[in-house]
Design an enzyme around this catalytic site. Structure first.
Site, PDB file in Angstrom:
ATOM      1  N   HIS A  21      -1.305   0.753  16.140  1.00  0.00           N
ATOM      2  CA  HIS A  21       0.277   0.812  15.319  1.00  0.00           C
ATOM      3  C   HIS A  21       1.297   0.704  16.177  1.00  0.00           C
ATOM      4  CE1 HIS A  21      -3.768   1.554  13.392  1.00  0.00           C
ATOM      5  NE2 HIS A  21      -2.895   1.850  11.806  1.00  0.00           N
TER       6      HIS A  21
ATOM      7  N   SER B 213      -5.815  -4.346   1.205  1.00  0.00           N
ATOM      8  CA  SER B 213      -6.582  -5.889   0.670  1.00  0.00           C
ATOM      9  C   SER B 213      -5.887  -6.568   1.734  1.00  0.00           C
ATOM     10  CB  SER B 213      -7.064  -6.427  -0.264  1.00  0.00           C
ATOM     11  OG  SER B 213      -7.416  -5.254  -0.790  1.00  0.00           O
ATOM     12  N   GLU B 214      -5.513  -6.554   3.001  1.00  0.00           N
ATOM     13  CA  GLU B 214      -4.283  -7.419   2.889  1.00  0.00           C
ATOM     14  C   GLU B 214      -4.903  -9.081   3.365  1.00  0.00           C
ATOM     15  OE1 GLU B 214      -4.779  -4.638   5.133  1.00  0.00           O
ATOM     16  OE2 GLU B 214      -3.015  -3.551   4.798  1.00  0.00           O
TER      17      GLU B 214
ATOM     18  N   ASP C 131       0.858  -4.587  12.773  1.00  0.00           N
ATOM     19  CA  ASP C 131      -0.098  -4.763  13.386  1.00  0.00           C
ATOM     20  C   ASP C 131      -1.318  -5.663  12.246  1.00  0.00           C
ATOM     21  OD1 ASP C 131       0.011  -2.519  16.114  1.00  0.00           O
ATOM     22  OD2 ASP C 131       0.879  -2.029  13.947  1.00  0.00           O
TER      23      ASP C 131
ATOM     24  N   GLU D 288       0.731  -1.092  -0.457  1.00  0.00           N
ATOM     25  CA  GLU D 288      -0.157   0.097  -0.554  1.00  0.00           C
ATOM     26  C   GLU D 288       0.615   0.934   0.358  1.00  0.00           C
ATOM     27  OE1 GLU D 288      -2.195  -0.547   3.708  1.00  0.00           O
ATOM     28  OE2 GLU D 288      -2.917  -2.515   2.504  1.00  0.00           O
TER      29      GLU D 288
END
Lengths: 301, 340
Positions: free
Chosen positions: B129, B59-60, B85, B29
């Site tokens: 995060h 879209s992990e 994360d 990304e």
């Protein structure tokens, strides 16, 4: 035997049918362990679509209900039988079993939706290779609940991937009817991502073959597509887990793929095709039975 | 000349690997120039190799599988996951796909893919995060996991990961990116002697000059390496306690040999990690050390880790839950004081 055409497609479907019926018999006799998911009633999808694939070039990715796709693409009855039987001569030497197969550009995995990202990556690699190969991924109506499917429709559209999504809607996700699990329509979902879609409600392999041919040509031109097929699973989800109304299932046997395609064949010719396929299956099963059981080649520490 | 920043070295490694491997692709990304990734590690790649850098949707859950499909068909994808994360989104693809394909498919395929991701807190990014989630990968078979730290050859780690024919998870660290990449000069970094092992995931062992024994072995990786070194220095200066620090990079397979070698000189092992304590990397190290180094152990292995809870956003709260220099020195003094 004609290599393609209606007779070959009938024979191909018959071979898949007899193979899976044999597996169910072996399970009921206690000769197999584990599980299997038969595509009995859905053979026209496998044969109608995969008839357009080019062996040695195109890639096919399938799911837990994969035997029909595998046989239609590879013709490897003995390897599949040995794999399901846990023999060293199996497609994956017994490591994968019924729903984890790999051979010559054919891949399956057992988690719903998990295979769609794999197929997307394969299609991306094939596009980069630039040799005109396309990738076909088979999913079912149940898989439509997985978010990864939509992530991949999006990426396939953005990246113009040569990827054909085939949705075999057999009306039930294990026991859940499609009306309780899928809102809207499959073509509408595809078109929301700018992906062209065709829909066919049929168990006629010739009708499916014709529509699939159009979609495959579309994909070869460098755009993804969705082919939505309304079909019906005649046997249980796996081996014995069927809670459907028997009258509903019985009614569907009248339009099962072998009945539809077989009615167009001369009776003697049909019998000859079936006898030839029976012989091929018997030979393959003999090979599988002769294969030694799988052993771990490295000792567990 | 001052040493280059760690982030720049990782970036250099990516550029070198792209030049060396025509099948390498970078995807993730926001990886395109001029932005070059959230932490700038992919900077310049899309300008230099426009056809092989792909920016992706968020879209992990699918991207790990896309990388797997590319790798199965002979490409060498390097997937950037912006924050460590977010690996949780990809766990189906990691566990049921990437970990399985080669063995499940009877070695008919290979998966030469790299997943790069930064772990770690101390930046005030808050609970989702800032985590160090590499311990969740520790139980995944058939993958390699390499933890980069500021004392490792970072460009070398990157190119070695790309060259590997098996899946490699390269664990980076957010704080590290902006710090200098300290490499041994004449066998020393600062006031400490350093020995470095070879291979694609080397370990560096730090010791006081001329000392053949030590009071304790501190095992650290990633963002805990500078904290271990600072604690070791403080222990010498303030308490005259001489420790060895073993900065490992090989988490999977776990690179235990340099730990056992140091243990034979110290008799005491203290593990350091920034992730939460329970079920952590230190637990695995402790289990293996007691299996393989029992005769050298003078007392139970001590684990230093984050509190089992969230990582709060407020700097004062974050400092309180993440293991710092004071936590490490306290743990070492406790362990050394308990020696028989």
């Amino acid at each position: 035997m004609t290599a393609s055409g209606p007779e070959a497609r009938y024979r191909g479907m018959y071979l898949i049918r007899r193979f899976e019926e044999t597996l169910l018999d072996m399970f009921s006799q206690g000769l197999l362990v584990g599980t299997t998911h038969t595509c009995i009633g859905q053979e026209a999808d496998a044969v109608g679509v995969i008839g357009h694939m080019r062996p040695g070039l195109d890639q096919v990715v399938s799911n837990h209900r994969c035997h029909g796709h595998y046989i239609a693409f590879t013709g490897d009855l003995a390897g599949l039988a040995a794999e399901v039987m846990g023999r060293s001569g199996g497609t994956c030497s017994g490591r994968g079993g019924s729903q984890h197969l790999c051979r010559d550009g054919f891949y399956t995995n057992g988690v719903q939706g998990s295979i769609v990202p794999l197929a997307t990556g394969i299609a991306l690699a094939e596009r980069e290779r630039g040799d005109g190969a396309i990738t076909t991924v088979f999913i079912g109506d149940g898989t439509l609940g997985q978010g990864a499917v939509y992530e991949c429709l999006n990426m396939a559209s953005l990246w113009r991937l040569p990827l054909l999504f085939v949705v075999e809607n057999n009306r039930y996700a294990q026991t859940t009817p499609v009306e309780l699990a899928v809102a809207g329509t499959v073509p509408d979902r595809a078109r929301a991502f700018g992906v062209d879609a065709a829909h066919v409600a049929s168990t006629d392999v010739e009708e499916i073959h014709a529509v699939a041919g159009e979609m495959v040509e579309h994909v070869r031109s460098g755009r993804p597509a969705v082919l939505s097929i309304d079909t019906y699973r005649l046997r249980a989800h796996s081996k014995g887990d069927d809670v459907r109304d028997p009258a509903e299932v019985d009614a569907r046997w009248a339009t099962e793929p072998l009945a539809v395609a077989g009615a167009r064949l001369d009776a003697a010719r049909r019998a000859a095709l079936e006898a030839d396929a029976d012989r091929e299956l018997a030979e393959a099963l003999a090979v599988a039975h002769a294969s030694p059981v799988a052993v771990l080649d490295e000792a567990l520490a | 000349m001052s040493p280059p920043r760690c982030g720049a070295e990782l970036n250099r490694g990516l550029h070198e690997a792209m030049a060396a491997f025509p099948a390498m692709y970078v995807l993730g990304e926001d990886v395109l120039d001029p932005y070059g990734g959230a932490f700038k590690i992919t900077r310049g790649l899309s300008e230099a190799f426009p056809d092989r850098v792909i920016t992706t949707p968020i879209s992990e859950a699918s991207l790990f599988g896309v990388a797997a499909g590319m790798a199965i068909r002979g490409l060498r994808p390097v997937l950037e996951i912006m924050f460590g994360d977010f690996i949780t989104l990809g766990f189906d693809q990691i566990v049921n796909g990437i970990s399985k394909f080669r063995e499940m498919y009877d070695d008919q395929v290979t998966l030469p893919l790299v997943v790069r991701t930064p772990m770690g807190g101390r930046r005030g990014y808050g609970p989702t995060h800032s985590q160090s989630l590499e311990k969740f990968l520790m139980g995944v078979p058939n993958i390699r996991m390499v933890a980069a730290s500021e004392v490792h050859d970072l460009a070398g780690l990157m190119t070695a990961a790309v060259a590997d024919d098996d899946p490699v998870f390269l664990i980076e660290n957010k704080v590290m990116y902006g710090r200098p990449n300290l490499r041994p000069v004449d066998g020393r970094i600062g006031e400490l002697d350093v020995t470095e092992s070879g291979g694609p995931s080397p370990a560096l062992t730090f010791s006081g000059s001329g000392f053949t024994e030590a009071a304790a072995t501190l095992v650290a990786y990633g963002g805990m390496v500078p904290i271990a070194l600072e604690a070791a220095t403080a222990l010498i200066m303030e308490h005259e306690v001489f420790c060895e620090v073993v900065a490992i990079s090989g988490l999977l397979p776990l690179d235990l040999d340099p730990v056992l070698a140091s243990l034979s000189r110290s008799g005491v092992v203290v593990t350091l990690e920034e992730g939460t304590l329970t079920g952590g990397i230190g637990a695995e190290i402790a289990a293996r050390v007691q299996e393989q180094g029992w005769d050298d152990l003078r007392r139970p292995v001590v684990r230093v880790a984050a509190r089992d809870g969230i990582i709060p956003s407020a700097p004062t709260l974050e400092d309180a839950v993440l293991p710092g220099v004071a936590h490490v020195t306290r743990a070492v003094l406790g362990a050394v004081g308990a020696r028989a």
